[in-house]
Design an enzyme around this catalytic site. Structure first.
Site, PDB file in Angstrom:
ATOM      1  N   ASP A 222       0.814  -1.209   0.000  1.00  0.00           N
ATOM      2  CA  ASP A 222       0.000   0.000   0.000  1.00  0.00           C
ATOM      3  C   ASP A 222       0.855   1.270   0.000  1.00  0.00           C
ATOM      4  O   ASP A 222       0.477   2.275  -0.601  1.00  0.00           O
ATOM      5  CB  ASP A 222      -0.922   0.007   1.211  1.00  0.00           C
ATOM      6  CG  ASP A 222      -2.164  -0.857   1.010  1.00  0.00           C
ATOM      7  OD1 ASP A 222      -2.292  -1.451  -0.067  1.00  0.00           O
ATOM      8  OD2 ASP A 222      -2.995  -0.929   1.935  1.00  0.00           O
TER       9      ASP A 222
ATOM     10  N   ASP B 125      -2.098  14.852  21.238  1.00  0.00           N
ATOM     11  CA  ASP B 125      -0.904  14.541  20.454  1.00  0.00           C
ATOM     12  C   ASP B 125      -1.015  15.004  19.009  1.00  0.00           C
ATOM     13  O   ASP B 125      -0.020  15.049  18.284  1.00  0.00           O
ATOM     14  CB  ASP B 125      -0.636  13.037  20.470  1.00  0.00           C
ATOM     15  CG  ASP B 125      -0.175  12.550  21.837  1.00  0.00           C
ATOM     16  OD1 ASP B 125      -0.039  13.384  22.746  1.00  0.00           O
ATOM     17  OD2 ASP B 125       0.038  11.329  21.993  1.00  0.00           O
TER      18      ASP B 125
END
EC number: 2.7.1.23
Length: 288
Positions: A78, A177
Site C-alpha cells: 500500500d 498529540d
C-alpha cells in the site's frame, strides 16, 4: 450525494507503466514474471527509471512515462501505491496495485490472481473506481493526500493545541498529540488505528480524528467534503504535517493549514469482483 461507483473504461491497453517498491532489488524476478504475462498478450511494460536502475534494466523518467502509457502498475504494498497515486494524479491515469505485502487494503490484486485479471482486462471486465483526494496548503506550499493529512507534535513532552474552523467558522480546539484528517480511502489506515470510523471508500467526506485527546469529549467526526477546513497551532510547541505518512512539513505557531477536496478524483483500477466489505472481513478477520 450520489456516489460515483465507476469511471469510464480504458480507451486502449497497449503500454503500461510500472513502478516497483523502492529499495527492493529482490523484485527483479517478480517483475520478469509479470512482464512475461503481459507480453504473452502483446502488452508492453515500461519501467520508471528509478525502478529500472534498481533491477539493472532500462527505463524512462516518470513524466515521460505517464505521457506514453495507458495506465500504471504499482508492485509492492500500500505504501508504494500511495506514493504512485499522488505522483500520477495530475496525469489522470488509473493505477493498479499488485500486492506483495501483508495487509493490502488498496493493493488487492495478488500474483496468483494476475493471469486471470489480465484476461478479464482484455475482455473489458474490470472497474475503475474514483477516489477522493485531499488538497492541502500551508502559506504558498500546496500538496495532495490520498489517505490522510496528520498534524502531529514534534516534542513528546508537550501537548498540541490546534484550533479548527469549518468554512471560516470556529469549530473546535483540539488538545492532545495531534489529529488526522482522512479521506474515506484512508479511513482503514492511521485513522482506524486510533479509533476512527471506517467509511466506505467511494464516499465524499472528511474524517477528523484526534490522536490521544486530552479530553473525553473530543471524538472523531465525519463531515461532507464540500466544506473547507482550517487548522492553526496556537502554541509554540512545535508541530509537523505528515502527508500519507511519506512527506513532512513544519507547521509553526499561528500558521494555517487549509484543507479541501480536490476538483478531480484519483483513479484506482480493480478486479470487477472486488468487494470492499469482503476485503474488510478478510483483512480485519471479522466473523472469525
Amino acid at each position: 450525494m450520489r456516489l460515483e461507483r465507476s469511471c469510464k473504461h480504458l480507451d486502449k491497453i497497449e503500454n503500461i507503466g510500472v513502478i516497483l517498491r523502492p529499495q527492493s532489488p529482490e523484485l527483479k524476478n517478480v517483475y520478469f514474471k509479470i512482464e512475461a504475462m503481459f507480453l504473452e498478450k502483446n502488452i508492453n511494460l515500461i519501467l520508471e527509471e528509478n525502478s529500472a536502475n534498481m533491477i539493472e534494466k532500462q527505463g524512462i523518467d516518470f513524466d515521460t512515462l505517464c505521457k506514453k502509457v495507458d495506465f500504471l502498475i504499482s508492485i509492492g504494498g500500500d505504501g508504494t501505491l500511495l506514493g504512485l497515486a499522488r505522483k500520477a494524479f495530475k496525469y489522470d491515469l488509473p493505477v493498479l496495485g499488485i500486492n506483495l505485502g501483508t495487509l493490502g487494503f488498496l493493493t488487492d490484486l495478488s500474483m496468483e490472481q494476475l493471469p486471470k485479471f489480465i484476461d478479464d482486462l482484455l475482455k473489458d471486465d474490470y472497474k475503475i473506481n474514483p477516489r477522493m483526494i485531499i488538497e492541502g496548503q500551508i502559506k504558498d506550499k500546496k500538496f495532495i493526500a490520498f489517505n490522510d493529512i496528520v498534524i502531529s507534535r514534534k516534542n513528546l513532552s508537550t501537548m498540541l493545541e490546534v484550533r479548527a474552523k469549518i468554512d471560516k467558522k470556529a469549530f473546535n480546539t483540539y488538545f492532545g498529540d495531534g489529529l488526522i484528517v482522512s479521506t474515506p480511502s484512508g479511513s482503514t489506515a492511521y485513522n482506524l488505528s486510533v479509533g476512527g470510523p471506517i467509511v466506505y471508500p467511494l464516499t465524499n467526506a472528511f474524517i477528523i480524528t484526534p490522536i490521544a485527546p486530552h479530553s473525553l469529549t473530543q471524538r472523531p467526526i465525519v463531515v461532507p467534503a464540500d466544506f473547507e477546513i482550517e487548522f492553526k497551532v496556537t502554541k509554540d510547541t512545535g508541530a509537523v504535517v505528515i502527508i500519507d505518512g511519506q512527506e513532512l512539513y513544519d507547521l509553526n505557531k499561528d500558521e494555517i493549514i487549509k484543507i479541501k477536496i480536490a476538483t478531480k478524483k484519483s483513479k484506482m483500477l480493480h478486479r470487477s469482483s472486488r468487494d470492499f466489505f469482503e476485503v474488510l472481513s478478510e483483512k480485519l478477520r471479522w466473523g472469525n
